[in-house]
Design a protein around this motif. Structure first.
Motif, PDB file in Angstrom:
ATOM      1  N   GLN A  24     127.331  50.713  -9.137  1.00 56.63           N
ATOM      2  CA  GLN A  24     127.981  51.576 -10.100  1.00 56.63           C
ATOM      3  C   GLN A  24     127.869  53.028  -9.635  1.00 56.63           C
ATOM      4  OE1 GLN A  24     124.814  50.420 -13.132  1.00 56.63           O
ATOM      5  NE2 GLN A  24     125.301  52.493 -13.827  1.00 56.63           N
ATOM      6  N   THR A  29     128.191  57.665 -15.311  1.00 58.27           N
ATOM      7  CA  THR A  29     127.358  57.086 -16.358  1.00 58.27           C
ATOM      8  C   THR A  29     126.894  58.146 -17.343  1.00 58.27           C
ATOM      9  OG1 THR A  29     126.568  55.373 -14.833  1.00 58.27           O
ATOM     10  CG2 THR A  29     125.277  55.759 -16.825  1.00 58.27           C
ATOM     11  N   THR A  98     130.324  55.042 -19.903  1.00 58.00           N
ATOM     12  CA  THR A  98     130.967  56.087 -19.102  1.00 58.00           C
ATOM     13  C   THR A  98     131.693  57.094 -19.985  1.00 58.00           C
ATOM     14  OG1 THR A  98     132.949  54.708 -18.826  1.00 58.00           O
ATOM     15  CG2 THR A  98     131.243  54.555 -17.116  1.00 58.00           C
ATOM     16  N   TRP A 108     130.647  49.171 -19.682  1.00 53.34           N
ATOM     17  CA  TRP A 108     130.669  48.414 -18.428  1.00 53.34           C
ATOM     18  C   TRP A 108     129.478  47.463 -18.406  1.00 53.34           C
ATOM     19  CZ3 TRP A 108     134.411  48.953 -14.561  1.00 53.34           C
ATOM     20  CH2 TRP A 108     135.366  49.946 -14.817  1.00 53.34           C
TER      21      TRP A 108
END
Length: 247
Positions: A24, A29, A98, A108
């Protein structure tokens, strides 16, 4: 356990395809989420670390900061559908956000731990109660006890196949086999049936019936030989007796 850590794309080569590896982008984030699902109940907390650690699992869990978040309906449905697909009644799901939590596109999924920890969470007392409800069979539904529902469904299908109404129309062995084997309850998670009491004018009222709202009538009606809108008390009573005879 391998903690989350920084890597550079330049360190990856063709061996990365040997197994599953989650990656990721850290810059995208905005937070981490732990969703604890017990039966039909969902408990969700956004987790942050006071020091901004990359992986919140590495530090002292009692120093973590937790804040509730409203779960978007598509995410809530996905959580329950995931468990329903594999038949467990519990799972700890990890997500990364996110953006704002109200937008499902910002959730996610990282993974589900079927033996995840939850004792340190602010929701722990409610999670404990949810487990107790399942173990005491106070909360019923196909997600909670799929084996029990399926076992009862076998008896209901047999009773439906042997019913006087069905005997005159199931002359073809293929039709009898279909009635005896198709798990109808998996295709009718909800419908409307006559309410137990009429309205103030004596007219029939219709109410929604699902495994969660009325487990007693849901399987019986699912295996009755009539459509839900034609469900009369006598035929539902016959199906209910068949379910009772299954134990």
């Amino acid at each position: 356990m391998i903690w989350t850590q920084w890597i550079s794309p330049r360190t990856l080569d063709e061996t990365v395809v040997v197994t599953a590896d989650p990656f990721q982008a850290k810059d995208l984030t905005t937070g981490d989420v732990r969703a604890t699902v017990v039966g039909h109940r969902v408990f969700v907390q956004v987790i942050t670390t006071p020091c901004g650690a990359l992986d919140w699992r590495r530090g002292n869990w009692y120093h973590l900061v937790h804040s509730p978040v409203d779960v978007p309906s598509p995410i809530r449905i996905a959580l329950r559908s995931y468990l329903a697909s594999f038949d467990p009644v519990f799972g700890c799901f990890d997500f990364t956000l996110t953006g704002p939590g109200h937008d499902p596109d910002n959730w996610w999924a990282i993974g589900c731990n079927p033996n995840g920890q939850w004792g340190w969470l602010p929701d722990a007392p409610a999670v404990t109660e949810a487990f107790a409800d399942i173990l005491s069979m106070e909360e019923r539904g196909p997600l909670m006890m799929p084996s029990v529902v399926d076992a009862g469904a076998v008896c209901l299908r047999e009773a439906m196949k042997q019913s006087p109404e069905a005997s005159g129309v199931l002359g073809d062995p293929a039709w009898r086999m279909a009635v005896a084997t198709v798990p109808r309850h998996r295709f009718v998670p909800g419908f409307h049936l006559p309410a137990r009491e009429p309205d103030e004018h004596g007219a029939t009222m219709w109410e929604p019936v699902t495994a969660g709202t009325d487990y007693g009538r849901w399987p019986s009606a699912a295996y009755s030989d009539i459509t839900s809108l034609d469900a009369g008390p006598r035929r539902l009573e016959t199906a209910a007796k068949a379910l009772h005879s299954c134990g």
